[in-house]
Write a protein that holds these residues in place. Structure first.
Motif, PDB file in Angstrom:
ATOM      1  N   ILE A  58       0.948  -1.261   0.067  1.00  0.00           N
ATOM      2  CA  ILE A  58      -0.112  -0.045   0.057  1.00  0.00           C
ATOM      3  C   ILE A  58       0.850   1.117  -0.109  1.00  0.00           C
ATOM      4  N   ILE A  59       0.764   1.907  -0.892  1.00  0.00           N
ATOM      5  CA  ILE A  59       1.633   3.355  -1.234  1.00  0.00           C
ATOM      6  C   ILE A  59       0.581   4.535  -0.647  1.00  0.00           C
ATOM      7  N   THR A  60       1.261   5.176   0.292  1.00  0.00           N
ATOM      8  CA  THR A  60       0.406   6.339   0.828  1.00  0.00           C
ATOM      9  C   THR A  60       0.254   7.653  -0.328  1.00  0.00           C
ATOM     10  N   GLU A  61      -0.886   8.213   0.058  1.00  0.00           N
ATOM     11  CA  GLU A  61      -1.009   9.372  -1.244  1.00  0.00           C
ATOM     12  C   GLU A  61       0.047  10.407  -0.937  1.00  0.00           C
ATOM     13  N   HIS A  62       0.546  10.412   0.368  1.00  0.00           N
ATOM     14  CA  HIS A  62       1.898  11.366   0.440  1.00  0.00           C
ATOM     15  C   HIS A  62       2.996  10.693  -0.459  1.00  0.00           C
ATOM     16  N   ALA A  63       3.275   9.574  -0.370  1.00  0.00           N
ATOM     17  CA  ALA A  63       4.246   8.889  -1.125  1.00  0.00           C
ATOM     18  C   ALA A  63       4.161   9.208  -2.561  1.00  0.00           C
ATOM     19  N   ARG A  64       3.005   8.985  -3.166  1.00  0.00           N
ATOM     20  CA  ARG A  64       2.518   9.285  -4.359  1.00  0.00           C
ATOM     21  C   ARG A  64       2.832  10.726  -4.921  1.00  0.00           C
ATOM     22  N   LYS A  65       2.384  11.433  -3.851  1.00  0.00           N
ATOM     23  CA  LYS A  65       2.571  12.887  -4.116  1.00  0.00           C
ATOM     24  C   LYS A  65       4.047  13.331  -4.295  1.00  0.00           C
ATOM     25  N   ARG A  66       4.824  12.780  -3.450  1.00  0.00           N
ATOM     26  CA  ARG A  66       6.433  13.002  -3.473  1.00  0.00           C
ATOM     27  C   ARG A  66       6.910  12.598  -4.923  1.00  0.00           C
ATOM     28  N   LEU A  67       6.413  11.528  -5.413  1.00  0.00           N
ATOM     29  CA  LEU A  67       6.903  11.005  -6.742  1.00  0.00           C
ATOM     30  C   LEU A  67       6.828  12.102  -7.758  1.00  0.00           C
ATOM     31  N   ARG A  68       6.005  13.004  -7.925  1.00  0.00           N
ATOM     32  CA  ARG A  68       5.966  14.003  -8.738  1.00  0.00           C
ATOM     33  C   ARG A  68       7.078  15.273  -8.380  1.00  0.00           C
ATOM     34  N   ASP A  69       7.772  15.225  -7.380  1.00  0.00           N
ATOM     35  CA  ASP A  69       8.707  16.233  -7.087  1.00  0.00           C
ATOM     36  C   ASP A  69       9.945  15.891  -7.888  1.00  0.00           C
ATOM     37  N   TYR A  70      10.794  16.929  -8.150  1.00  0.00           N
ATOM     38  CA  TYR A  70      11.665  16.944  -8.775  1.00  0.00           C
ATOM     39  C   TYR A  70      13.166  16.001  -8.091  1.00  0.00           C
ATOM     40  N   ARG A  71      13.082  15.956  -6.806  1.00  0.00           N
ATOM     41  CA  ARG A  71      14.089  14.825  -6.212  1.00  0.00           C
ATOM     42  C   ARG A  71      13.850  13.528  -6.434  1.00  0.00           C
TER      43      ARG A  71
ATOM     44  N   THR B 195       7.541  -1.309  13.093  1.00  0.00           N
ATOM     45  CA  THR B 195       7.598   0.265  13.356  1.00  0.00           C
ATOM     46  C   THR B 195       8.101   0.799  12.181  1.00  0.00           C
ATOM     47  N   ALA B 196       7.668   1.921  11.849  1.00  0.00           N
ATOM     48  CA  ALA B 196       8.165   2.832  10.501  1.00  0.00           C
ATOM     49  C   ALA B 196       9.683   2.851  10.432  1.00  0.00           C
ATOM     50  N   THR B 197      10.317   2.373   9.399  1.00  0.00           N
ATOM     51  CA  THR B 197      11.941   2.043   9.154  1.00  0.00           C
ATOM     52  C   THR B 197      12.298   2.843   8.067  1.00  0.00           C
ATOM     53  N   ARG B 198      13.246   3.332   7.982  1.00  0.00           N
ATOM     54  CA  ARG B 198      13.845   3.836   6.745  1.00  0.00           C
ATOM     55  C   ARG B 198      14.913   2.781   6.156  1.00  0.00           C
ATOM     56  N   PHE B 199      14.617   2.483   5.031  1.00  0.00           N
ATOM     57  CA  PHE B 199      15.565   1.526   4.145  1.00  0.00           C
ATOM     58  C   PHE B 199      16.052   2.322   3.167  1.00  0.00           C
TER      59      PHE B 199
ATOM     60  N   GLY C  67      -1.222  -5.368   4.774  1.00  0.00           N
ATOM     61  CA  GLY C  67       0.080  -5.465   4.211  1.00  0.00           C
ATOM     62  C   GLY C  67       1.327  -4.597   4.474  1.00  0.00           C
ATOM     63  N   ARG C  68       1.893  -4.421   3.413  1.00  0.00           N
ATOM     64  CA  ARG C  68       3.055  -3.633   3.685  1.00  0.00           C
ATOM     65  C   ARG C  68       2.949  -1.884   3.315  1.00  0.00           C
ATOM     66  N   LEU C  69       2.840  -1.026   4.210  1.00  0.00           N
ATOM     67  CA  LEU C  69       2.745   0.288   3.918  1.00  0.00           C
ATOM     68  C   LEU C  69       3.839   1.048   3.818  1.00  0.00           C
ATOM     69  N   VAL C  70       4.107   1.750   2.404  1.00  0.00           N
ATOM     70  CA  VAL C  70       4.962   2.623   2.201  1.00  0.00           C
ATOM     71  C   VAL C  70       4.467   3.912   2.583  1.00  0.00           C
ATOM     72  N   ILE C  71       5.186   4.566   3.409  1.00  0.00           N
ATOM     73  CA  ILE C  71       4.690   5.881   4.128  1.00  0.00           C
ATOM     74  C   ILE C  71       5.433   7.067   3.065  1.00  0.00           C
ATOM     75  N   THR C  72       6.589   6.930   2.620  1.00  0.00           N
ATOM     76  CA  THR C  72       7.225   7.844   2.012  1.00  0.00           C
ATOM     77  C   THR C  72       8.511   7.353   1.235  1.00  0.00           C
ATOM     78  N   VAL C  73       9.005   8.324   0.358  1.00  0.00           N
ATOM     79  CA  VAL C  73       9.954   7.940  -0.820  1.00  0.00           C
ATOM     80  C   VAL C  73      10.841   8.995  -0.720  1.00  0.00           C
ATOM     81  N   ILE C  74      12.048   8.931  -0.646  1.00  0.00           N
ATOM     82  CA  ILE C  74      13.231   9.800  -0.536  1.00  0.00           C
ATOM     83  C   ILE C  74      14.456   9.682  -1.630  1.00  0.00           C
ATOM     84  N   GLY C  75      14.136  10.480  -2.531  1.00  0.00           N
ATOM     85  CA  GLY C  75      15.255  10.361  -3.671  1.00  0.00           C
ATOM     86  C   GLY C  75      16.615  11.028  -3.133  1.00  0.00           C
ATOM     87  N   LYS C  76      17.528  10.344  -3.914  1.00  0.00           N
ATOM     88  CA  LYS C  76      19.018  10.804  -3.850  1.00  0.00           C
ATOM     89  C   LYS C  76      19.435  11.646  -4.961  1.00  0.00           C
TER      90      LYS C  76
END
Length: 73
Positions: free
Chosen positions: A4-17, A39-43, A64-73
């Motif tokens: 499950i991908i949160t709306e926040h994570a989907r919105k972040r995919l539109r960012d430049y980063r 618990t929420a963990t950063r991978f 299932g598995r909830l994806v809270i956010t995505v961080i681009g490098k």
């Protein structure tokens, strides 16, 4: 495994980063994490098909598995 991908994570995919990171890349990375995440963990250190590196923050819930956010490098 249900991802499950949160709306926040989907919105972040539109960012430049997070440019060139797709939902398929997130699902592939998330299903590749072994074990249970209570618990929420950063991978760190996933690569999109475009070659872009990214991190995800995920947690296991009853549906299932909830994806809270995505961080681009």
């Amino acid at each position: 495994m249900n991802v499950i991908i949160t709306e926040h994570a989907r919105k972040r995919l539109r960012d430049y980063r997070q440019d060139k990171i797709t939902v398929v890349d997130i699902i592939t990375a998330t299903t590749g994490i072994p074990g249970r995440i209570p618990t929420a963990t950063r991978f760190r250190g996933f690569f999109a098909k475009s070659g872009r590196m990214f991190d995800i923050v995920a947690k296991d819930i009853s549906d299932g598995r909830l994806v809270i956010t995505v961080i681009g490098k």
